[in-house]
Design an enzyme around this catalytic site. Structure first.
Site, PDB file in Angstrom:
ATOM      1  N   TYR A 151      57.916  57.768  48.109  1.00  0.00           N
ATOM      2  CA  TYR A 151      57.994  58.281  49.567  1.00  0.00           C
ATOM      3  C   TYR A 151      59.294  58.495  50.026  1.00  0.00           C
ATOM      4  O   TYR A 151      59.645  59.412  50.826  1.00  0.00           O
ATOM      5  CB  TYR A 151      57.303  57.084  50.387  1.00  0.00           C
ATOM      6  N   ASN A 199      45.458  54.354  54.376  1.00  0.00           N
ATOM      7  CA  ASN A 199      44.658  55.374  54.465  1.00  0.00           C
ATOM      8  C   ASN A 199      43.536  54.898  55.224  1.00  0.00           C
ATOM      9  O   ASN A 199      43.367  53.935  55.362  1.00  0.00           O
ATOM     10  CB  ASN A 199      44.063  55.803  53.086  1.00  0.00           C
ATOM     11  N   HIS A 253      49.725  65.085  53.084  1.00  0.00           N
ATOM     12  CA  HIS A 253      49.747  64.454  54.310  1.00  0.00           C
ATOM     13  C   HIS A 253      50.439  65.420  55.291  1.00  0.00           C
ATOM     14  O   HIS A 253      51.214  65.209  56.172  1.00  0.00           O
ATOM     15  CB  HIS A 253      50.118  63.068  54.533  1.00  0.00           C
TER      16      HIS A 253
END
Ligand code: NDP
Length: 502
Positions: A340, A130, A57
């Site tokens: 993350y 997404n 990303h």
């Protein structure tokens, strides 16, 4: 850029600067003197301008806006920001492509990231989704390998169709996502013209401690619009930043993009007996079984002032929950809950949660202290440990999520591939897609898979065939493969198919 009022240039420490064109030198022809602290500060800061780009990303665009509750979901969740109709919460959204580098083209065939940070009164809730309702794999152990195949060949530094299709054809649970990716939904016309999905299943729980399994859908109110394969390819050359530009310019013109937000709800009893694993992220919950319930609307109405500060430094994590929302056992989600925060600590540092774009608007009271780049008061003179008897912040047991039953042996449980893994890709091909969608899907696949070795083409075509015989036959025909060979391979187990094509 806007014209600003006249100000005196300073160093980073506020000292006014007299000259920003000529270094201090000994004589007109040099050499340069090290006493020119303005020069050394300027060069040294420039040398450190780049931070690691996101490993996935990396290319993205963001905007601010709000989320407004339009339907009562308080029987499902105690989250305060969802507690009453009409309630508004500030959001920051970042859209992105997945596999490409920071400078890659926006119209690449790729899933699109759809990450929403809700600045709620109970802390930040991040929906890190997404534009596709499913994912390629369902075990996080496969994620680094999968992403390697979407990036560059370690020898040539080129994108590599062999790597791409070798992995996918050895990972048949990817078929559903592959079918969406190679449909025109794999090349959205803009970030405004696509849906967003949590993809994963999450838990919602209410004031009574009852829990529900849920999936969220953000449905574009601009309508779905996609590039055809040819249009996307043209755009890569003519305007590689087309989605970034489109989002910025639409908001600057006052055309604020919006999404209707819906929730699918499954009770724990339904989950126990459902015909497939409701926590398997390679599958959707059919609308007929779990009708999406509209409960909100998201509007984006303000552009960032500074890309690096607000978009590049924005850090989302699916582990950022608020009371009323929690994780499900979805294995991919569990991996992401770790990864993350970890990647942001690497990219931005241990105190990245204090950066203005990431900072909670609710009070933050922790016993975490110190770390590089600590810009706030660092807890002042208050206690830095718990338990303490000096009036420090206390945990609130009333906020515990409900306990859920788990059982079984701790080991590496293999997921047994079954016919159920091909059903939804087949449904999409047969029932949801129009004939034009199917034509584009087949031609997009043929264009890409055509670059891989024949044995890999055959193995992947057998997987298309298992989803739907017509699907496998049409791709095989486009690749000039023998359809009867594909049919034979499709009849084998995955293990035998791999042996036959290795
Ligand atoms: P439905 O007929 O109730 O729903 C079909 C869904 O497919 C709609 O949400 C639609 O989204 C979406 N869709 C339409 N065209 C495409 C396309 N070319 N590529 C991807 N999605 C598309 O059926 P089911 O719920 O039984 O699902 C059937 C199949 O639809 C699934 O196997 C899955 O592949 C796909 N799908 C299902 C979703 C779900 O949550 N159930 C979500 C998205 C896709 P929209 O209304 O936005 O056009």
């Amino acid at each position: 850029m806007k014209k600003s009022e006249k100000k005196t240039l300073t160093t980073g420490f506020g000292m006014p600067v007299d000259n920003d064109l000529n270094s201090v030198t000994a004589g007109a022809k040099g050499p340069v003197l090290i006493q020119d602290a303005h020069l050394t500060e300027k060069l040294a800061h420039f040398d450190r301008e780049r931070i690691p780009e996101r490993v996935v990303h990396a290319k993205g665009a963001g905007a601010y806006g709000y989320f407004e509750v339009s339907g009562d979901v308080s029987r499902y969740t105690r989250a305060k920001f969802l507690s009453e109709k009409g309630k508004k919460t500030d959001v920051f959204v970042r859209f992105s492509t997945v596999g490409g580098e920071r400078g890659s083209a926006d119209s690449e065939r790729d899933p699109r990231g759809f990450a929403v940070k809700f600045y709620t009164e109970e802390g930040n809730f991040d929906m890190v989704g997404n534009n596709t309702p499913v994912f390629f794999i369902r075990d996080p152990l496969k994620f680094p390998d999968f992403i390697h195949t979407q990036k560059r060949n370690p020898a040539t530094n080129l994108k590599d169709a062999d790597m791409f299709w070798d992995f996918l054809s050895l990972t048949p649970e990817s078929i559903h996502q592959v079918t969406i990716l190679f449909s025109d939904r794999g090349t959205p016309r803009s970030y405004r013209n696509m849906n967003g999905y949590t993809s994963h299943t999450y838990m919602w729980y209410n004031q009574k401690g009852e829990h529900f399994w849920i999936k969220l859908h953000f449905k574009t109110e601009q309508g779905i619009q996609n590039f055809s394969g040819e249009e996307a390819e043209r755009m890569r050359g003519s305007d590689p930043d087309c989605s970034t530009r489109d989002l910025h310019d639409a908001i600057a013109r006052g055309e604020f993009p919006s999404w209707r937000v819906e929730v699918q709800v499954m009770t724990p009893q339904q989950a126990e007996t459902y015909r497939f694993d409701p926590f398997d992220v390679t599958k959707v919950w059919p609308h007929a079984d779990f009708p999406p319930i509209p409960f909100g609307r998201m509007v984006l109405n303000r552009n960032p002032e500074n890309y690096f500060a607000e978009v590049e430094q924005a850090a989302f994590s699916p582990a950022n929950f608020v009371p009323g929302i929690a994780a499900s056992p979805d294995k991919m989600l569990q991996g992401r809950l770790f990864s993350y925060h970890d990647t942001h600590r690497h990219r931005l540092g241990a105190n990245y949660h204090l950066l203005p774009i990431n900072a909670s608007k609710a009070a933050v009271n922790t016993y975490q202290r110190d770390g590089a780049m600590r810009p706030d008061g660092n807890g002042g003179g208050g206690p830095n440990y718990w338990p303490n008897s000096f009036g420090g912040a206390e945990p609130d047991p009333a906020l515990s999520p409900p306990a859920i039953d788990v059982s079984g042996q701790a080991m590496r449980h293999a997921y047994v591939l079954g016919d159920v893994d091909f059903v939804q890709a087949g449904d999409l091909f047969r029932r949801v897609m129009t004939e034009q969608d199917r034509e584009h899907l087949v031609s997009n696949i043929v264009g890409h898979l055509g670059g891989a070795q024949k044995r890999i083409q055959l193995r992947q075509c057998a997987i298309f065939y298992k989803a739907d015989p017509e699907y496998g036959e049409r791709v095989a025909k486009g690749l000039k493969l023998d359809a009867s060979e594909v049919k034979k391979l499709a009849a084998l187990s995955q293990g035998d198919r791999v042996k036959a094509t290795s």
